[in-house]
Design a protein around this motif. Sequence first.
Motif, short mmCIF file in Angstrom:
data_model
loop_
_atom_site.label_atom_id
_atom_site.label_comp_id
_atom_site.label_asym_id
_atom_site.label_seq_id
_atom_site.Cartn_x
_atom_site.Cartn_y
_atom_site.Cartn_z
N GLY A 72 82.56 73.17 22.18
CA GLY A 72 81.89 74.29 21.55
C GLY A 72 80.91 75.00 22.47
N ASN A 73 80.28 76.02 21.93
CA ASN A 73 79.31 76.84 22.67
C ASN A 73 77.88 76.58 22.22
OD1 ASN A 73 82.00 78.17 22.36
ND2 ASN A 73 81.14 79.59 23.87
N ILE A 74 77.73 76.08 20.98
CA ILE A 74 76.41 75.78 20.44
C ILE A 74 76.48 74.42 19.75
CG2 ILE A 74 74.67 76.47 18.74
CD1 ILE A 74 75.35 79.36 19.28
N PHE A 75 75.49 73.55 20.03
CA PHE A 75 75.45 72.21 19.44
C PHE A 75 74.10 71.99 18.76
CE2 PHE A 75 78.98 69.70 21.34
CZ PHE A 75 79.51 70.67 22.18
N CYS A 76 74.13 71.26 17.64
CA CYS A 76 72.89 70.75 17.07
C CYS A 76 72.51 69.49 17.84
CB CYS A 76 73.08 70.42 15.59
SG CYS A 76 71.57 69.83 14.80
N TRP A 92 68.68 73.29 18.63
CA TRP A 92 70.07 73.54 19.01
C TRP A 92 70.16 73.74 20.52
CZ3 TRP A 92 74.16 74.02 15.32
CH2 TRP A 92 73.75 73.97 13.99
N TRP A 93 71.33 73.38 21.08
CA TRP A 93 71.65 73.67 22.47
C TRP A 93 72.61 74.86 22.52
CZ3 TRP A 93 72.63 67.86 22.54
CH2 TRP A 93 71.51 67.17 23.02
N ARG A 94 72.44 75.66 23.55
CA ARG A 94 73.30 76.85 23.73
C ARG A 94 73.85 76.86 25.15
NH1 ARG A 94 71.66 81.31 26.11
NH2 ARG A 94 69.45 80.91 25.68
N LEU A 95 75.12 77.22 25.26
CA LEU A 95 75.79 77.33 26.55
C LEU A 95 75.35 78.60 27.26
CD1 LEU A 95 77.97 75.97 28.37
CD2 LEU A 95 79.64 77.49 27.28
N THR A 96 75.02 78.51 28.54
CA THR A 96 74.60 79.67 29.33
C THR A 96 75.77 80.19 30.15
OG1 THR A 96 73.93 78.38 31.26
CG2 THR A 96 72.30 78.66 29.50
N ALA A 97 75.53 81.33 30.81
CA ALA A 97 76.56 81.93 31.67
C ALA A 97 76.89 81.01 32.84
CB ALA A 97 76.09 83.29 32.17
N GLU A 98 75.93 80.17 33.22
CA GLU A 98 76.16 79.22 34.33
C GLU A 98 76.82 77.93 33.85
OE1 GLU A 98 73.47 82.25 35.21
OE2 GLU A 98 73.17 80.67 33.71
N LYS A 99 77.29 77.91 32.61
CA LYS A 99 77.99 76.76 32.02
C LYS A 99 77.07 75.56 31.86
CE LYS A 99 81.74 79.17 31.97
NZ LYS A 99 82.20 79.77 30.69
N PHE A 101 73.92 73.80 29.37
CA PHE A 101 73.36 73.86 28.03
C PHE A 101 71.83 73.85 28.12
CE2 PHE A 101 77.62 72.58 26.83
CZ PHE A 101 77.80 73.27 25.64
N VAL A 102 71.20 74.75 27.35
CA VAL A 102 69.74 74.85 27.34
C VAL A 102 69.25 74.76 25.89
CG1 VAL A 102 69.63 76.25 29.44
CG2 VAL A 102 69.82 77.37 27.20
N ASP A 103 68.00 74.29 25.75
CA ASP A 103 67.37 74.28 24.43
C ASP A 103 67.12 75.72 23.97
OD1 ASP A 103 65.27 71.41 25.14
OD2 ASP A 103 67.30 71.53 24.34
N ASP A 104 67.40 76.02 22.70
CA ASP A 104 67.14 77.35 22.14
C ASP A 104 66.63 77.17 20.72
OD1 ASP A 104 68.95 80.52 22.25
OD2 ASP A 104 67.09 79.97 21.26
N ASP A 105 65.31 77.18 20.59
CA ASP A 105 64.70 76.96 19.28
C ASP A 105 64.81 78.18 18.37
OD1 ASP A 105 61.99 75.06 20.79
OD2 ASP A 105 63.93 74.39 19.98
N ASP A 106 65.30 79.31 18.89
CA ASP A 106 65.44 80.52 18.08
C ASP A 106 66.76 80.57 17.32
OD1 ASP A 106 63.76 82.49 20.60
OD2 ASP A 106 62.95 81.51 18.81
N ILE A 107 67.68 79.67 17.64
CA ILE A 107 68.95 79.63 16.91
C ILE A 107 68.69 79.10 15.50
CG2 ILE A 107 71.22 78.53 16.75
CD1 ILE A 107 71.32 78.54 19.79
N ARG A 108 69.23 79.81 14.52
CA ARG A 108 69.04 79.41 13.13
C ARG A 108 70.34 79.54 12.37
NH1 ARG A 108 64.92 83.14 10.68
NH2 ARG A 108 65.12 81.73 8.90
N VAL A 109 70.55 78.60 11.45
CA VAL A 109 71.67 78.68 10.51
C VAL A 109 71.07 78.73 9.12
CG1 VAL A 109 73.76 77.59 9.64
CG2 VAL A 109 73.18 77.39 12.07
N VAL A 110 71.31 79.81 8.41
CA VAL A 110 70.67 80.05 7.12
C VAL A 110 71.72 80.48 6.10
CG1 VAL A 110 68.48 80.72 8.19
CG2 VAL A 110 70.20 82.47 7.69
N PRO A 111 71.42 80.34 4.80
CA PRO A 111 72.34 80.90 3.80
C PRO A 111 72.49 82.40 3.99
CG PRO A 111 70.75 79.41 2.78
CD PRO A 111 70.29 79.62 4.18
#
Length: 658
Positions: A72-76, A92-99, A101-111
Motif C-alpha cells: 500500500g501507499n498509506i499505513f496505520c 499514519w505512515w505515508r509513502l514519499t516520492a523517494e519510496k 515511508f514518513v510519519d504524517d500526523d495530518d492524515i485522517r480517516v473520518v465518516p
Amino acid sequence: MSGSTLKTLHVLTPNGEYRCAGEYVPVQGQEANGHPIWKQAGGAFWLYTGTNGMWIIGAGDAAEKKFQCSRGNIFCKTLHGGILPDRVTGGWWRLTAEKDFVDDDDIRVVPAGSKPLQLRVTVPNGPSQCAGDYVLVPGEMISGMPLWRLRDGKLWLYSGLNGSWIIGGSDAKDRSFHCNKGILYSKRAHGGHMPDRVGGLWLRLGENGFEEDASIRVALRAASLYLDSSKGQQGCSGEYLPVLDKVVNSMPIWEHISRKCWLYSGPNGMWIVGGDDARAKNFKTTRGVIFCRTPHLGLMPDKHVGCWLRLEGDRFREDATINISAKPNLLYVVTPQGHYKASGEYRLCPGEYINGLPIWKQKHGFYRIYSSRNGTWEISGNEASPYEFQDTDSILRTEDPHQGMMPNKVGKGWKRLDGDEYVDDPGIMVSTVLYKPAKLRVHSPNKQQKCSGEYALVAGSSPNGHPLWRQLGGKYWLYSGTNGMWLFGSSGAKEKNFECSRGVIYSNMPHGGVMPDRLQSTWLCLSGNDFQEDSSIVVEGDSAAQRRSEAVLRVDESKIGNAVIGDGEETIRMQNLKRQQRLLAEDQAKSKRQRSGNKVTLTPAAEVAKRPAKPPQQVDLTEEEEQPATNEKDDEVEEIAHTIVQQLSEQAKHVTSN
C-alpha cells in the motif's frame, strides 16, 4: 461485521499521496483477512486490513493478490485489533516520492460528510465563461471526490489526477475526468478537502500559459450584491447578502443588509425585489417593487442583461439607471486619526480596472481606492495629476492581501501612512452604509444662540462628499467645509454651494468622516473677532426622531411587495393608499375646526396609533425655502468668521506638515 452496518469513510491526505484521498464506500459481502474492505468511490484505491494486522490504503496490485499481502501507499502505525479505521488510535505512515515511508500526523480517516450542493465560482479577471454556479452531479464520483457542473453550461469542477481541483470542459469529460485538463485549477492539492476549503491561490489559463490570480474565489454561497436605484424605490438600494443554504425556485436568494427586502427569482423566471409579503409566501409568488422584465435563464442578477422596472405610484415604469453589481457602487471612508481629506463618499468608476479589479473615485476630491500589484486595497491621490495616483505613495492601505474581497469586506485591517512608515489604525472604516442622522439637535447657550435648534438632513446633498443638514425654521446649515471640519454657516456659505469654510461655529479638528453627533471634539464659537472654545455647545442625535424614523422604516417596508408582477399584468393593492388619504382628509378637517375655534384639541393616543407614519425625516428643499431672509449684520459676522477660520486652517496645515 456485516457491510450493511458500515459507514462510508472519507480520507484526508493534505501533505502527499493525494490520489488516496476522498470517499471510500464499504464493499458488501467481501472481507480481507477477516475484516471489511472499502473501495474508493470512482477511483482505484482500497482501504483494507493487511496480513500484518494494520489498516492499509493500497492500489490495484493489492486487489490482484486478493489482499493477501501488506502492500500500500498509506499505513496505520498501530495494529487495529478490530477497531474501524475512523476510530483507530495512532498515526499514519505515508509513502514519499523517494519510496520512503514518513510519519504524517495530518492524515485522517473520518465518516463521510455532506457534499456542497452548489458552489459559486467568481473570476473577476476572466475567463468569464468559468464564472457561475456549479451544481453537484448526483451519484458521480471522480477519484473519490464529487463532481460539479456549471448550471446551464458545459464546464465541470472535478478532481484531477494531480490532486488539484480543476475546471475543465468537454475534453476532460471525454476522458471521464481521469486527466489534468482544464482552464482553472487550484495551486494547492486538495488532499480530500472540498473546493471551497482547499485554500491557497488558483491559476487561470492566459495568453502566456497559467498564471496565479488571487481574485478567483470558490465559495459555498453566492457573492454579495449591490443594488442601486437612485431615481425611485431608494429604500431598496444597498447591499444584499446571500441567504445561506437556501434556494428559491431553483435559484439563490439575497437579503438586504439592514432592511426587509429580498432579491429573489419568481416562478416566472424573473429577478424581483420584494418584501415581507413575498417572504410570507416563501417567495412562491411574483410580488415586488422592482423587477427585470427579461427572464434570467439561470444568469445571476449581476450577470443578467435586461430591462428593469420599478413601482412608481400605481404602475411600473422602466428605469435604465437601476443597476445590480457584485461591486458596490458607493463606498464611504472614515479616517478619524489622520489623512482626513481622504474621507467621504467614493463612487465606482464604470469600466475602469487596475490589476483586474475596480476603482472608486472620491466624489469631491482626487483620491481613489484601487487594488495594488501586491493584492492590497490602497487609497492614494495626486492633486496635480489626478490620473497618476498610482505614482504617489498610498496614504491608507490594507495590511493583508484582500484575496478578491471588496474594500468594505476586509474589516479593520487598515494601515495609515504616518511619516515614513505605515501604522495600524483600527479607526479606519470602509463601508457601503454610512450612519447619517435624520435629525440633529444643537445647543449653543452662550454665544451664537441663533445656531441652536433642530437640523434636518437634506436628501441627496453631499457638499464636499459629506452630508448636509438645514436648520428647521432658521437660516443656518451644518456642513463639511473644504478644510474638513464641520461648520455652521448661513447664506454666505450656501451661495458658494458650500465650497468654502465659512461659518460661526466649527469643530476644532477635522472630522475624517465621523458624524457631528459622534465627533469627540470641542466646538469653537465666534465671539467678537475671535474663535473661542465653548464646551457648552452640544450636537446630539435626536433619539425620539430616530425612533420615529425606525417606525417609518417599518411602515415603508410593510408596503414593499404590494405589486404583483404577472404575465404582462400589473395590479396594485390600493387599500393602504386610500386609508392614508382618508386619514389625511380627517386630519385636515379637524385642524380647520381647531383653528376656527381658536383652541387646541389633543388627539387621543389610540387614534394616533392607528395613523400611518409620517414620511422619512429627510428634507427636500423647495426654492422658497432655499431663500432665507438676509441679515446684513449676520453676513458681516460670518465674513469675519470665514477669515478667522481660514487663518486657523492654515495654521493647522502648518502644524500637520511639521
